[in-house]
Design an enzyme around this catalytic site. Structure first.
Site, short mmCIF file in Angstrom:
data_model
loop_
_atom_site.label_atom_id
_atom_site.label_comp_id
_atom_site.label_asym_id
_atom_site.label_seq_id
_atom_site.Cartn_x
_atom_site.Cartn_y
_atom_site.Cartn_z
N GLU A 1 0.81 -1.23 0.00
CA GLU A 1 0.00 0.00 0.00
C GLU A 1 0.84 1.28 0.00
O GLU A 1 0.65 2.16 0.84
CB GLU A 1 -0.97 -0.03 1.18
CG GLU A 1 -1.87 -1.26 1.16
CD GLU A 1 -2.86 -1.35 2.32
OE1 GLU A 1 -2.77 -0.54 3.24
OE2 GLU A 1 -3.72 -2.24 2.27
N GLU B 1 -5.59 -10.84 -2.05
CA GLU B 1 -6.48 -10.76 -0.87
C GLU B 1 -7.94 -10.75 -1.29
O GLU B 1 -8.74 -9.94 -0.81
CB GLU B 1 -6.16 -9.51 -0.05
CG GLU B 1 -4.70 -9.39 0.36
CD GLU B 1 -4.36 -8.15 1.17
OE1 GLU B 1 -5.29 -7.49 1.68
OE2 GLU B 1 -3.17 -7.85 1.30
C1 XIL Z 1 -6.28 -7.12 7.68
C2 XIL Z 1 -6.60 -8.41 8.41
O1 XIL Z 1 -7.53 -9.15 7.67
C3 XIL Z 1 -7.14 -8.09 9.75
O2 XIL Z 1 -7.33 -9.29 10.49
C4 XIL Z 1 -6.19 -7.15 10.48
O3 XIL Z 1 -6.72 -6.77 11.68
C5 XIL Z 1 -5.92 -5.91 9.67
O4 XIL Z 1 -5.43 -6.28 8.42
N1 XIL Z 1 -4.98 -5.00 3.25
C6 XIL Z 1 -3.94 -5.80 3.68
C7 XIL Z 1 -4.18 -6.78 4.76
O5 XIL Z 1 -2.86 -5.77 3.10
O6 XIL Z 1 -3.03 -6.99 5.55
C8 XIL Z 1 -5.34 -6.40 5.61
O7 XIL Z 1 -5.61 -7.47 6.51
C9 XIL Z 1 -6.56 -6.08 4.77
C10 XIL Z 1 -6.29 -4.93 3.87
#
Ligand code: XIL
Length: 351
Positions: free
Chosen positions: A158, A265
Site C-alpha cells: 500500500e 487478498e
Molecule cells: C487485515 C486483516 O484481515 C485483519 O485481520 C487485520 O486486523 C488488519 O489487516 N490489506 C492488507 C491486509 O494488506 O493486511 C489487511 O488485513 C486487509 C487490507
C-alpha cells in the site's frame, strides 16, 4: 471421475441454485464442489491465522481447499516485532509447519507497510544502531526465517496514495526516503532469500484507474532504481457492484509489465457498496458473477504470469469484513464451511 462432466455438473447445480437464490430473503444454499486447489492450474491461496489451523472444522477446510497460505496478520511487524525490539515467530512458524505438512506454499505478508509504526522503530536509539541498519536487520531476520518455504513476499504494501496521488508518507519514507526505503527493502529481502519472488502490493487497483497508473509507474521506477521487484500484487477487496469487465481490464493492464501477478487478498463484499437498490438474492447473484469473472480473467493470463490467487478468508464468519459489518458474507464458503453458489461460479471460471 471425468473432469469435464464434473465441471458441467457443478455449473448446472450452481445455476439452478443461483436461480432459487433470487427470491428476496432466501438463504444461499451450499453446492457440491471438488476442492478448489484441485481445480486450478495455479496456486489457490488462503489467508489464515495460526489458531484457525487447530480448529477441528476450519483446519481441514484450509488443508483441503488451499495450496498456498498467507498469514492474515501474524507475519506483519505488528505481531513479529515487540516493543523491546525482540522478534516473535511462534505464529508464523505454526503456519509454516502447517503448510509443510499439507503440501502448501507459504506466502509472506508483509514487510513494509505505511500503516505500521512499531514502538521499537519509533523509539530506536540511533546512537547504537542506525535506522537503516535496524530496518535491514528486521527484513533479513524475517525473510531469512522462512527462506526454505516462502515462495514470495509482499515487500511493500500500500505505497500509493489513496486515490493515486503520489506516494504515501510513513515512518519509513520519512527516515529513508520515498523511493529509497522501498529499494532498500527489496534489496534486503533479495539478500535474505535469493529465490523468493518479491512483490509490490496494493488495493483498489480495479476500481481506480488513476491509482493503477500510479502503481504501475512506481513499479517501473523501482525497477529502474535497481530494486529486485519480481511481481505485482492486487489485493482485490472487491464490492459486488464492480462494473462488468472492469476486473479483467485491470488484470490485463497490470500484466502489461510482464511480471507475475498475485491476486493477493480476494473477497467480494455484499455490504460495502450501495447495493440496497437490489434484493438480497440479486446481491448474491452479483457476487457470484464477479467471483466467476475474477477466476476467468486470472486464468486467461499467460501461464508464467499466474503467480496465484489468494482468498482473504474461506468462511464468511472468519472474514475481517464481518467485523466491519455483521451482515456481510464476502467469502466462498458459508459459516459452516460449505461452498456457496459463488464457489461454484468461481470454480467454473477456473480453467
Ligand atoms: C487485515 C486483516 O484481515 C485483519 O485481520 C487485520 O486486523 C488488519 O489487516 N490489506 C492488507 C491486509 O494488506 O493486511 C489487511 O488485513 C486487509 C487490507
Amino acid at each position: 471421475m471425468a473432469f469435464g462432466l464434473d465441471r458441467r455438473g457443478v455449473l448446472a447445480g450452481a445455476l439452478a441454485l443461483a436461480a432459487c437464490d433470487r427470491r428476496a430473503g432466501a438463504q444461499a444454499a451450499p453446492v457440491d464442489l471438488p476442492p478448489l486447489r484441485t481445480l486450478a492450474q495455479f496456486a489457490i491461496g488462503a489467508a489464515v491465522q495460526a489458531a484457525q489451523l487447530d480448529d477441528p472444522d476450519l483446519g481441514p477446510l484450509i488443508a483441503a481447499q488451499a495450496s498456498q497460505l498467507t498469514a492474515e496478520w501474524e507475519m506483519k511487524m505488528e505481531y513479529i516485532l515487540q516493543d523491546d525490539g525482540a522478534y516473535r515467530f511462534d505464529a508464523g512458524d505454526r503456519i509454516a509447519a502447517f503448510a509443510r505438512a499439507n503440501g502448501q506454499r507459504l506466502f509472506g505478508h508483509t514487510l513494509v507497510w505505511f500503516d505500521q509504526r512499531p514502538a521499537a522503530f519509533v523509539a530506536l536509539d540511533e546512537s547504537r544502531i542506525s535506522f537503516e541498519a535496524a530496518y535491514r536487520n528486521y527484513i533479513a531476520a524475517v525473510v531469512g526465517r522462512y527462506r526454505d518455504i516462502a515462495v514470495g513476499w509482499d515487500v511493500v504494501n500500500e505505497a500509493v496514495g489513496e486515490q493515486g496521488e503520489g506516494l504515501r508518507k510513513s515512518l519509513w519514507s520519512d527516515k529513508l526516503g520515498d523511493i529509497k526505503h522501498m529499494v532498500i527493502a527489496f534489496q534486503a529481502a533479495r539478500q535474505a532469500d535469493p529465490a523468493a519472488i518479491l512483490f509490490l502490493n496494493d488495493y483498489n487497483l480495479e476500481s481506480l484507474p488513476a491509482k493503477r497508473k500510479a502503481f504501475l509507474k512506481l513499479a517501473e521506477q523501482l525497477l529502474a532504481e535497481g530494486a529486485p521487484l519480481g511481481g505485482l500484487g492486487t489485493q482485490s477487496h472487491l464490492t459486488a457492484d464492480l462494473a462488468r469487465g472492469a476486473y479483467g481490464a485491470h488484470l490485463r493492464d497490470l500484466a502489461s509489465l510482464g511480471l507475475p501477478i498475485h491476486v493477493s487478498e480476494l473477497d467480494v463484499s455484499q455490504t460495502r457498496a450501495p447495493l440496497h437498490l437490489i434484493d438480497p438474492g440479486g446481491v448474491r447473484a452479483a457476487q457470484s458473477r464477479l467471483y466467476a469473472e475474477v477466476a476467468e480473467a486470472f486464468s486467461a493470463l499467460p501461464a508464467p504470469q499466474r503467480f496465484g490467487l489468494t482468498l482473504w478468508g474461506l468462511r464468511d464468519k472468519d472474514s475481517w469484513l464481518r467485523r466491519e459489518n455483521a451482515a456481510d458474507a464476502p467469502c466462498l464458503f458459508d459459516d459452516q464451511g460449505r461452498p456457496k453458489p459463488a464457489a461454484g461460479a468461481f470454480a467454473n471460471g477456473l480453467r
